[in-house]
Design a protein around this motif. Structure first.
Motif, PDB file in Angstrom:
ATOM      1  N   GLU A 105       0.833  -1.208   0.000  1.00 24.51           N
ATOM      2  CA  GLU A 105       0.000   0.000   0.000  1.00 24.51           C
ATOM      3  C   GLU A 105       0.864   1.252   0.000  1.00 24.51           C
ATOM      4  N   PHE A 106       1.908   1.245   0.807  1.00 26.87           N
ATOM      5  CA  PHE A 106       2.767   2.428   0.841  1.00 26.87           C
ATOM      6  C   PHE A 106       3.467   2.624  -0.496  1.00 26.87           C
ATOM      7  N   PHE A 107       3.888   1.557  -1.114  1.00 22.07           N
ATOM      8  CA  PHE A 107       4.531   1.637  -2.428  1.00 22.07           C
ATOM      9  C   PHE A 107       3.584   2.295  -3.437  1.00 22.07           C
ATOM     10  N   LYS A 108       2.315   1.919  -3.386  1.00 21.04           N
ATOM     11  CA  LYS A 108       1.323   2.518  -4.283  1.00 21.04           C
ATOM     12  C   LYS A 108       1.205   4.017  -4.036  1.00 21.04           C
ATOM     13  N   ILE A 109       1.181   4.398  -2.772  1.00 20.59           N
ATOM     14  CA  ILE A 109       1.077   5.819  -2.443  1.00 20.59           C
ATOM     15  C   ILE A 109       2.271   6.585  -2.994  1.00 20.59           C
ATOM     16  N   LEU A 110       3.461   6.046  -2.759  1.00 17.69           N
ATOM     17  CA  LEU A 110       4.676   6.744  -3.163  1.00 17.69           C
ATOM     18  C   LEU A 110       4.808   6.822  -4.681  1.00 17.69           C
ATOM     19  N   HIS A 111       4.479   5.759  -5.381  1.00 18.37           N
ATOM     20  CA  HIS A 111       4.750   5.715  -6.817  1.00 18.37           C
ATOM     21  C   HIS A 111       3.558   6.072  -7.696  1.00 18.37           C
ATOM     22  N   PHE A 112       2.343   5.990  -7.171  1.00 22.45           N
ATOM     23  CA  PHE A 112       1.179   6.369  -7.969  1.00 22.45           C
ATOM     24  C   PHE A 112       0.622   7.724  -7.543  1.00 22.45           C
ATOM     25  N   GLU A 113       0.421   7.894  -6.243  1.00 16.78           N
ATOM     26  CA  GLU A 113      -0.188   9.125  -5.749  1.00 16.78           C
ATOM     27  C   GLU A 113       0.733  10.339  -5.854  1.00 16.78           C
ATOM     28  N   SER A 114       2.042  10.111  -5.784  1.00 18.95           N
ATOM     29  CA  SER A 114       2.982  11.239  -5.777  1.00 18.95           C
ATOM     30  C   SER A 114       2.991  11.994  -7.102  1.00 18.95           C
ATOM     31  N   HIS A 115       2.512  11.365  -8.173  1.00 16.40           N
ATOM     32  CA  HIS A 115       2.460  12.070  -9.461  1.00 16.40           C
ATOM     33  C   HIS A 115       1.478  13.237  -9.400  1.00 16.40           C
ATOM     34  N   ASN A 116       0.407  13.054  -8.643  1.00 17.68           N
ATOM     35  CA  ASN A 116      -0.601  14.103  -8.524  1.00 17.68           C
ATOM     36  C   ASN A 116      -0.413  14.961  -7.280  1.00 17.68           C
ATOM     37  N   ASN A 117       0.417  14.484  -6.362  1.00 19.08           N
ATOM     38  CA  ASN A 117       0.622  15.188  -5.096  1.00 19.08           C
ATOM     39  C   ASN A 117       2.113  15.259  -4.785  1.00 19.08           C
ATOM     40  N   PRO A 118       2.804  16.267  -5.285  1.00 18.19           N
ATOM     41  CA  PRO A 118       4.257  16.388  -5.085  1.00 18.19           C
ATOM     42  C   PRO A 118       4.669  16.373  -3.619  1.00 18.19           C
ATOM     43  N   PHE A 119       3.746  16.738  -2.725  1.00 22.30           N
ATOM     44  CA  PHE A 119       4.064  16.757  -1.297  1.00 22.30           C
ATOM     45  C   PHE A 119       4.471  15.366  -0.815  1.00 22.30           C
ATOM     46  N   ILE A 120       3.918  14.310  -1.436  1.00 21.61           N
ATOM     47  CA  ILE A 120       4.213  12.949  -1.000  1.00 21.61           C
ATOM     48  C   ILE A 120       5.681  12.621  -1.229  1.00 21.61           C
ATOM     49  N   PHE A 121       6.157  12.867  -2.449  1.00 18.40           N
ATOM     50  CA  PHE A 121       7.555  12.562  -2.737  1.00 18.40           C
ATOM     51  C   PHE A 121       8.484  13.491  -1.969  1.00 18.40           C
ATOM     52  N   LYS A 122       8.053  14.728  -1.761  1.00 19.19           N
ATOM     53  CA  LYS A 122       8.850  15.686  -0.979  1.00 19.19           C
ATOM     54  C   LYS A 122       9.011  15.171   0.451  1.00 19.19           C
ATOM     55  N   ALA A 123       7.939  14.627   1.018  1.00 21.74           N
ATOM     56  CA  ALA A 123       7.996  14.073   2.378  1.00 21.74           C
ATOM     57  C   ALA A 123       8.970  12.907   2.438  1.00 21.74           C
ATOM     58  N   TRP A 124       8.978  12.082   1.392  1.00 27.45           N
ATOM     59  CA  TRP A 124       9.902  10.941   1.312  1.00 27.45           C
ATOM     60  C   TRP A 124      11.343  11.433   1.191  1.00 27.45           C
ATOM     61  N   LYS A 125      11.553  12.347   0.270  1.00 23.86           N
ATOM     62  CA  LYS A 125      12.902  12.827  -0.018  1.00 23.86           C
ATOM     63  C   LYS A 125      13.518  13.544   1.179  1.00 23.86           C
ATOM     64  N   GLU A 126      12.697  14.293   1.918  1.00 23.13           N
ATOM     65  CA  GLU A 126      13.212  15.120   3.006  1.00 23.13           C
ATOM     66  C   GLU A 126      13.052  14.491   4.380  1.00 23.13           C
ATOM     67  N   SER A 127      12.644  13.235   4.424  1.00 23.32           N
ATOM     68  CA  SER A 127      12.497  12.577   5.728  1.00 23.32           C
ATOM     69  C   SER A 127      13.826  12.586   6.476  1.00 23.32           C
ATOM     70  N   PRO A 128      13.811  12.952   7.744  1.00 27.85           N
ATOM     71  CA  PRO A 128      15.061  12.974   8.517  1.00 27.85           C
ATOM     72  C   PRO A 128      15.670  11.588   8.712  1.00 27.85           C
ATOM     73  N   LEU A 129      14.915  10.552   8.408  1.00 27.58           N
ATOM     74  CA  LEU A 129      15.416   9.187   8.582  1.00 27.58           C
ATOM     75  C   LEU A 129      16.095   8.644   7.327  1.00 27.58           C
ATOM     76  N   GLN A 130      16.087   9.431   6.245  1.00 27.41           N
ATOM     77  CA  GLN A 130      16.762   8.986   5.028  1.00 27.41           C
ATOM     78  C   GLN A 130      18.261   8.816   5.288  1.00 27.41           C
ATOM     79  N   ASN A 131      18.833   7.808   4.656  1.00 29.84           N
ATOM     80  CA  ASN A 131      20.276   7.567   4.782  1.00 29.84           C
ATOM     81  C   ASN A 131      20.836   7.237   3.397  1.00 29.84           C
ATOM     82  N   ARG A 132      20.834   8.226   2.533  1.00 29.65           N
ATOM     83  CA  ARG A 132      21.297   8.005   1.159  1.00 29.65           C
ATOM     84  C   ARG A 132      22.771   7.611   1.106  1.00 29.65           C
ATOM     85  N   GLU A 133      23.547   8.229   1.982  1.00 26.66           N
ATOM     86  CA  GLU A 133      24.983   7.907   1.986  1.00 26.66           C
ATOM     87  C   GLU A 133      25.213   6.461   2.415  1.00 26.66           C
TER      88      GLU A 133
END
Length: 200
Positions: A105-133
């Motif tokens: 369900e979360f995958f659907k939200i991130l990959h389908f809903e984020s196209h119409n709601n940029p806030f969703i991907f922004k929340a993912w990208k800017e989450s303080p728990l991200q560890n890209r490095e």
């Protein structure tokens, strides 16, 4: 409202997040309201605001929870003794995680809903728990010295993109849209072989 025991408060918040996630995945983020979330959670709207100030806060905490789970997987990916084994572990774990209805369900939200709601991907990208490095380091330990940072980053993007596309085509739409039917293990085996040969 009386002050709840912290453990009870946390459990109720998690329950609300579960209902909200299901709504966002099935009805849509924009189409789901705080009234809908309160009704699904079997509580008054006023009580819902005791846990979350807004729908945006619900989404952000949902995203942070999922990012935390994703980040926790890094220790498993790091067990790979070489690039091929690392890719095998990552792909197998990624697809296995999506057998969980909540993760799907979360995958659907991130990959389908984020196209119409940029806030969703922004929340993912800017989450303080991200560890890209940390995620980059999983690949870099096998590729540094042979490839530039930009090339390693492109490799990560390409490999993950292939996995995500497979999930979209074969798992999330209720029908397999691939040209032929094959199992996850076969897909992973060929994907890993192609990407391992391609980078060496």
């Amino acid at each position: 409202m009386k002050v709840l025991d912290p453990a009870v408060f946390s459990i109720r918040k998690e329950t609300i997040l579960q209902f909200a996630r299901h709504l966002f995945a099935t009805k849509g983020y924009a189409e789901s309201t705080m009234d809908d979330i309160a009704q699904a959670s079997k509580m008054q709207k006023a009580s819902l605001y005791h846990y979350f100030a807004s729908k945006q806060q619900i989404l952000q905490e949902m995203v942070d929870l999922e990012v935390g789970r994703w980040t926790a997987r890094l220790s498993e990916y790091e067990k790979g003794s070489d690039l091929k084994e690392t890719l095998q572990i990552l792909a197998t774990t990624f697809l296995k995680d999506l057998e969980d209805p909540a993760r799907r369900e979360f995958f659907k939200i991130l990959h389908f809903e984020s196209h119409n709601n940029p806030f969703i991907f922004k929340a993912w990208k800017e989450s303080p728990l991200q560890n890209r490095e940390g995620f980059y380091a999983v690949f870099a330990k096998h590729l540094e010295g042979r490839r530039t940072r930009a090339e390693i980053s492109m490799f990560i993007t390409q490999f993950m993109g292939a996995l995500i596309h497979y999930v979209n085509m074969a798992k999330l739409r209720g029908e397999n849209f691939c040209l032929e039917v094959f199992d996850d293990a076969s897909y992973i085996k060929q994907l890993v072989e192609i990407y391992t040969r391609g980078i060496e």
